[in-house]
Design an enzyme around this catalytic site. Structure first.
Site, PDB file in Angstrom:
ATOM      1  N   ASP A   1      11.846 -33.087  47.375  1.00  0.00           N
ATOM      2  CA  ASP A   1      10.427 -32.918  47.719  1.00  0.00           C
ATOM      3  C   ASP A   1       9.490 -33.238  46.560  1.00  0.00           C
ATOM      4  OD1 ASP A   1      11.454 -30.537  46.458  1.00  0.00           O
ATOM      5  OD2 ASP A   1       9.625 -29.475  47.078  1.00  0.00           O
TER       6      ASP A   1
ATOM      7  N   GLU B   1      11.645 -27.526  46.320  1.00  0.00           N
ATOM      8  CA  GLU B   1      11.655 -26.955  44.970  1.00  0.00           C
ATOM      9  C   GLU B   1      10.234 -26.634  44.526  1.00  0.00           C
ATOM     10  OE1 GLU B   1      11.495 -26.851  40.566  1.00  0.00           O
ATOM     11  OE2 GLU B   1      10.477 -28.288  41.861  1.00  0.00           O
TER      12      GLU B   1
END
Lengths: 363, 363
Positions: free
Chosen positions: A71, A125
């Site tokens: 991400d 994350e």
């Protein structure tokens, strides 16, 4: 969407950047990566949500993990990517699709490494910890992460950042007694009672211990102050929140005890806390890693500053919680992370890939 | 509703308490008082909103004001009143329908005082200053309040409280520089910078000056603390609000200058301020007042503690702003004001009435 993970690593970075994957919206990119991984029969692939684990099963004496998140933070007018000479600009180029490209390219193109490898590409994350794919695996499928050593491929500018400091935040509260400020001597001012705490914070000398050869630097910082009832009332409570970053030669229990001793006389309440992680660089796989990526032995790499402390808290501590020594190592300038103008040099990506390949192919 | 203001002052208190008059809902009681006042032709009555002014016009050499507010704080299960021997319990009995009863009874029953008298019964003292009826009169119809001396009949336990201290609140702000707490040395912690301010507040010795013979006691109190961005960020700003109560030998400009000098090095912003009021007890009408209500001369009354400083800010300062010396004097224990169990002794109400009658009938 097809994504050929064996293509040149520098073109793979760009393909990754140009497939958006903001936290919570990683599905399309995860699908493409999964298909790319499953094209290589030497890998056993497991999918858990939008988190992927791909493993070699060669029965080697050692197993290492290479991990990176899929991400990015939200776009900020920095997509699609733009190539300017050796520099690739765009969302996630630095944090951390450069490292992710290296990881995925090695997964696809190293069918017979000398160490078994577990490749992990995970979701979320950049958002709150309860959505973090690596944390979920550590809690629910820890066996997938079992290894002798782990490399988290966050941007470190090609240096090795060992372990990470722990963090604990406590609310430090003084109590007093209310009174009208026109008769202040009839009360006890809780804000005034913060003087010894501020004396202490100003005089505090943070430790700078050397742990496994690496120099850490602690910190003790007031992060919030609050108190007060009305402009004409002597306040009966004041709280200053203090954040303590402690080196990995300590642990959470000791850190909390240290704060309680320091702030004796105040009410002390822990409001958040995370364990530190030791660098664990003395393990043979770790020493070999350092030699491969720095060209010198661990001791000399430390001396040269090529191996340094990770002061901020990162996901390496999730590995530490599983008793897997872990470091951060990846291409990209970490100070560019989350910036609109984040970028990565393609030569640094290629260099990182080459060094890891050497480590994973050598002895 | 009829209200006979010439009835015995102790029964009048009870009638006042049993007619609810929370701030903003004084109309019914104001109507009853207005009718009661207009029954006495020696009074010239003016109504302004729910505020009443009743004056004798005898052409005396001196004019004095007796003032009291009609409103109470909200009821708290303490209505209707309850009489227990000499003690009347109930909302407003102490603050300040005891004093109001004395004022209204004197208005009705002293047709030929030796000093002209202006009686003021006003609305909304217990709420924000912009609704205060006495303040409105002072700003829009100051001629109605012109006098040589004023007595505000707030509860003082039958003592004379002279003048009032001023009040000023300042925000004291330190600036720093943000940084991640993992690298705290790269920032400047604004909360830590509050140490000199707290040193100063803890070491500060408030002045205790004697003004017009009366001892005051200043105070310097932190009343609010605020600052902080996130648990992992060194804060770049922290504000502590400090309230200063200053004696009436000073004034607002000097008080502000004092704070700016004390807090040199910080940003200082004034957030609220009110002037002090000198007791002004040396005026002949004031001296005569003190003699009547304490049985001794001013100097001795001060020595005996029968005349003391008003430390909190009160509406006497509205009179001071009109150059009318003013004191607080009334029946009731001021520490019971606003309490659920507020009460007043009827004998103290009767005693107050008798002493004021003596002053207003004597020379």
């Amino acid at each position: 969407m097809d994504m050929d993970l064996s293509q040149d690593v520098t073109s793979l970075v760009r393909a990754l950047v140009d497939t958006p994957s903001e936290s919570g919206s990683e599905r399309a990119l995860t699908d493409a990566i999964e298909t790319g991984l499953r094209a290589h029969p030497h890998l056993e692939v497991v999918r858990d949500g939008d988190t992927l684990v791909a493993r070699t099963r060669l029965g080697r004496a050692e197993r290492v993990v290479l991990a990176g998140h899929i991400d990015t933070v939200p776009a900020n007018g920095n997509l699609p990517s733009r190539l300017d000479g050796d520099t690739l600009w765009g969302l996630g180029s630095c944090d951390m699709k450069g490292g992710l490209a290296v990881l995925l390219h090695l997964a696809a193109t190293l069918p017979e490494p000398t160490r078994d490898i577990t490749f992990v590409a995970y979701e979320c994350e950049e958002v709150s910890a309860d959505r973090n794919g690596l944390k979920r695996l550590a809690e629910t499928r820890a066996e997938l992460l079992a290894a002798d050593f782990a490399v988290l491929m966050e941007p470190t500018d090609g240096e090795v950042e060992g372990g990470c400091q722990g963090t604990i935040t406590v609310d430090v509260t003084a109590r007093g007694a209310r009174a009208h400020t026109a008769r202040a001597w009839m009360g006890e001012n809780a804000i005034h009672k913060m003087k010894p705490l501020l004396d202490l914070l100003n005089a505090y000398e943070p430790r700078r211990p050397v742990v496994d050869g690496i120099a850490y630097r602690e910190g003790l910082s007031a992060v919030f102050a609050s108190g007060g009832i009305a402009r004409n009332v002597v306040p009966d409570a004041c709280t200053i929140s203090v954040n303590y970053r402690y080196a990995p030669d300590s642990d959470l229990a000791k850190a909390e005890a240290h704060l309680r001793e320091l702030f004796d006389g105040y009410e002390v309440t822990v409001v958040d806390a995370s364990e530190a992680a030791r660098p664990g660089l003395h393990h043979p796989a770790a020493r070999a890693f350092v030699r491969s990526v720095t060209d010198v032995d661990l001791e000399q790499a430390v001396e040269l500053g090529k191996v340094r402390a990770k002061l901020g808290w990162t996901d390496v501590s999730l590995f530490s919680g599983l008793a897997v020594p872990a470091v951060n190592f990846g291409p990209g300038d970490p100070t560019l992370a989350h910036h609109k103008d984040e970028r990565v040099s393609l030569s640094s990506v290629a260099s990182c890939e080459k060094r890891l390949r050497s480590w994973l192919s050598g002895d």
